[in-house]
Design a protein around this motif. Structure first.
Motif, short mmCIF file in Angstrom:
data_model
loop_
_atom_site.label_atom_id
_atom_site.label_comp_id
_atom_site.label_asym_id
_atom_site.label_seq_id
_atom_site.Cartn_x
_atom_site.Cartn_y
_atom_site.Cartn_z
N ALA A 5 8.55 -2.08 -2.22
CA ALA A 5 8.58 -0.63 -2.43
C ALA A 5 8.46 -0.30 -3.91
O ALA A 5 7.76 0.65 -4.30
N LEU A 6 9.14 -1.07 -4.76
CA LEU A 6 9.05 -0.81 -6.20
C LEU A 6 7.64 -1.07 -6.72
O LEU A 6 7.11 -0.31 -7.52
N ILE A 7 7.02 -2.14 -6.24
CA ILE A 7 5.64 -2.44 -6.64
C ILE A 7 4.71 -1.31 -6.20
O ILE A 7 3.87 -0.84 -6.98
N ALA A 8 4.85 -0.86 -4.96
CA ALA A 8 3.99 0.20 -4.43
C ALA A 8 4.16 1.50 -5.22
O ALA A 8 3.18 2.16 -5.58
N ALA A 9 5.41 1.88 -5.48
CA ALA A 9 5.68 3.13 -6.20
C ALA A 9 5.16 3.06 -7.63
O ALA A 9 4.62 4.04 -8.16
N ALA A 10 5.31 1.88 -8.26
CA ALA A 10 4.84 1.73 -9.64
C ALA A 10 3.32 1.77 -9.71
O ALA A 10 2.74 2.48 -10.54
N CYS A 11 2.66 1.01 -8.83
CA CYS A 11 1.20 0.95 -8.87
C CYS A 11 0.58 2.30 -8.54
O CYS A 11 -0.51 2.63 -9.04
N ALA A 12 1.25 3.08 -7.70
CA ALA A 12 0.74 4.43 -7.39
C ALA A 12 0.73 5.31 -8.64
O ALA A 12 -0.03 6.27 -8.72
N GLN A 13 1.56 4.95 -9.63
CA GLN A 13 1.60 5.69 -10.90
C GLN A 13 0.86 4.93 -12.00
O GLN A 13 1.06 5.20 -13.19
N ARG A 14 0.04 3.95 -11.59
CA ARG A 14 -0.80 3.16 -12.51
C ARG A 14 0.05 2.32 -13.45
O ARG A 14 -0.33 2.08 -14.61
N ILE A 15 1.19 1.84 -12.97
CA ILE A 15 2.02 0.91 -13.72
C ILE A 15 1.88 -0.46 -13.05
O ILE A 15 2.30 -0.63 -11.91
N HIS A 72 6.89 -9.11 7.93
CA HIS A 72 5.66 -8.34 7.79
C HIS A 72 5.91 -6.83 7.60
O HIS A 72 4.96 -6.04 7.61
N THR A 73 7.16 -6.43 7.43
CA THR A 73 7.47 -5.03 7.17
C THR A 73 6.84 -4.59 5.85
O THR A 73 6.97 -5.28 4.84
N THR A 74 6.17 -3.45 5.85
CA THR A 74 5.53 -2.97 4.64
C THR A 74 6.48 -2.13 3.81
O THR A 74 7.55 -1.71 4.28
N ALA A 75 6.09 -1.87 2.58
CA ALA A 75 6.89 -1.02 1.70
C ALA A 75 7.07 0.37 2.30
O ALA A 75 8.17 0.93 2.27
N ALA A 76 5.99 0.92 2.84
CA ALA A 76 6.06 2.27 3.43
C ALA A 76 7.02 2.29 4.63
O ALA A 76 7.79 3.25 4.80
N GLU A 77 7.00 1.24 5.43
CA GLU A 77 7.88 1.18 6.60
C GLU A 77 9.34 1.06 6.17
O GLU A 77 10.23 1.68 6.76
N ALA A 78 9.60 0.25 5.15
CA ALA A 78 10.97 0.08 4.68
C ALA A 78 11.51 1.38 4.09
O ALA A 78 12.68 1.74 4.31
N LEU A 79 10.68 2.10 3.33
CA LEU A 79 11.13 3.36 2.76
C LEU A 79 11.40 4.37 3.86
O LEU A 79 12.40 5.11 3.80
N SER A 80 10.55 4.42 4.86
CA SER A 80 10.75 5.33 5.98
C SER A 80 12.04 5.01 6.72
O SER A 80 12.79 5.91 7.11
N ARG A 118 0.85 -1.20 0.00
CA ARG A 118 0.00 0.00 0.00
C ARG A 118 0.88 1.25 0.00
O ARG A 118 1.67 1.46 0.91
N PRO A 119 0.78 2.11 -1.02
CA PRO A 119 1.65 3.29 -1.08
C PRO A 119 1.19 4.40 -0.14
O PRO A 119 0.00 4.67 -0.02
N ASP A 120 2.15 5.01 0.53
CA ASP A 120 1.85 6.21 1.31
C ASP A 120 2.29 7.43 0.51
O ASP A 120 2.63 7.32 -0.68
#
Length: 270
Positions: A173-183, A153-161, A109-111
């Motif tokens: 994190a790559l999946i979250a960032a891509a999907c946030a841009q509709r990729i 269970h670390t999330t993408a947002a937690e790892a980026l933070s 889930r992207p933050d």
């Protein structure tokens, strides 16, 4: 290149369990970058159940272990001949449309930070492939490969933070960032034969695939800042690490589980 794999997972319980049920994505994918020469998956005391190829083209095998059981050993051994297709997944038959991978999970889930990272990265791109490369590069720079600082269970947002993590965190994190841009993007589990010093290396490995218009699915290993090549063996896919896990299962009973995993990937003489 011919890669040999020896992957052993041992489940131990401090009290006998009534039984265990598992599903495996432990069989190499059918695609142009790899050809399975020989491969075996054995589970101590197990009865192998139904098997099928799912909509994503992954081979899924079920098995059950009747109790009482205190230890279960899953042993994977085999040889795969690999080649470099520059990360492009070709010769892989699947029915799931790319748009299905735009749906987020708890792990992906992207933050605001992930959304901003993705937007800034693709803004510098000149075409769909270049934008995908820039997304992977941005994630690799934002998260330093550091074993032991994150959990399953670390999330993408937690790892980026945190700014640190392992290949699972880079992929999420790559999946979250891509999907946030509709990729569309998905998580890939597999193996890596690592021979280069100073890189982020784990024999049991993970990376992401992004859907690039005009090309198709392209793999990106943000942890190693490269696309998968002949050093990689692709196993299975999913929206996150849970869905793409090589082994998923449940044990019934009062015992506490401990896990011991060893993975060796070597280049065989040709």
């Amino acid at each position: 290149m011919i890669l040999t794999v020896n992957h052993q997972t041992i489940y131990r319980y401090d009290q006998p369990m009534r039984g265990m049920v598992q599903s495996h994505r432990l069989t190499p994918s059918r695609c142009d970058s790899q050809t399975t020469l020989d491969w075996s998956v054995t589970v101590s005391g197990a009865t192998m159940g139904g098997a099928f190829r799912d909509g994503a083209g992954d081979w899924v095998q079920a098995c059950t272990v009747a109790g009482p059981v205190s230890e279960v050993i899953v042993q994977v051994m085999g040889r795969v001949e690999t080649s470099d297709t520059m990360g492009i997944l070709t010769g892989h038959r699947e029915k799931t449309p790319p748009e299905a991978y735009l749906s987020e999970t708890l792990a992906t889930r992207p933050d605001v930070a992930l959304t901003d990272l993705g937007r800034d990265a693709i803004a510098r791109g000149t075409d769909p492939l270049d934008r995908a490369h820039r997304l992977a590069e941005a994630v690799g720079e934002a998260i330093v490969f550091t074993p032991g600082v994150t959990e399953a269970h670390t999330t993408a947002a937690e790892a980026l933070s945190l700014g640190q993590g392992v290949c699972q965190d880079h992929s999420h994190a790559l999946i979250a960032a891509a999907c946030a841009q509709r990729i569309p993007a998905r998580y890939i589990s597999g193996y890596l034969h690592a021979t280069f010093d100073g890189a982020a290396n784990e024999a049991a490995h993970a990376w992401a695939e992004l859907w690039v218009e005009g090309i198709g699915w392209v793999g990106f290993d943000a942890a190693n800042k490269c696309c998968p090549n002949e050093s990689y063996i692709r196993l299975g896919s999913g929206r996150d690490s849970r869905e793409a896990a090589p082994i998923r299962g449940i044990a019934r009973g009062p015992g506490q589980e401990s896990l011991d995993v060893s993975v060796a990937v070597e280049a065989a003489q040709q």
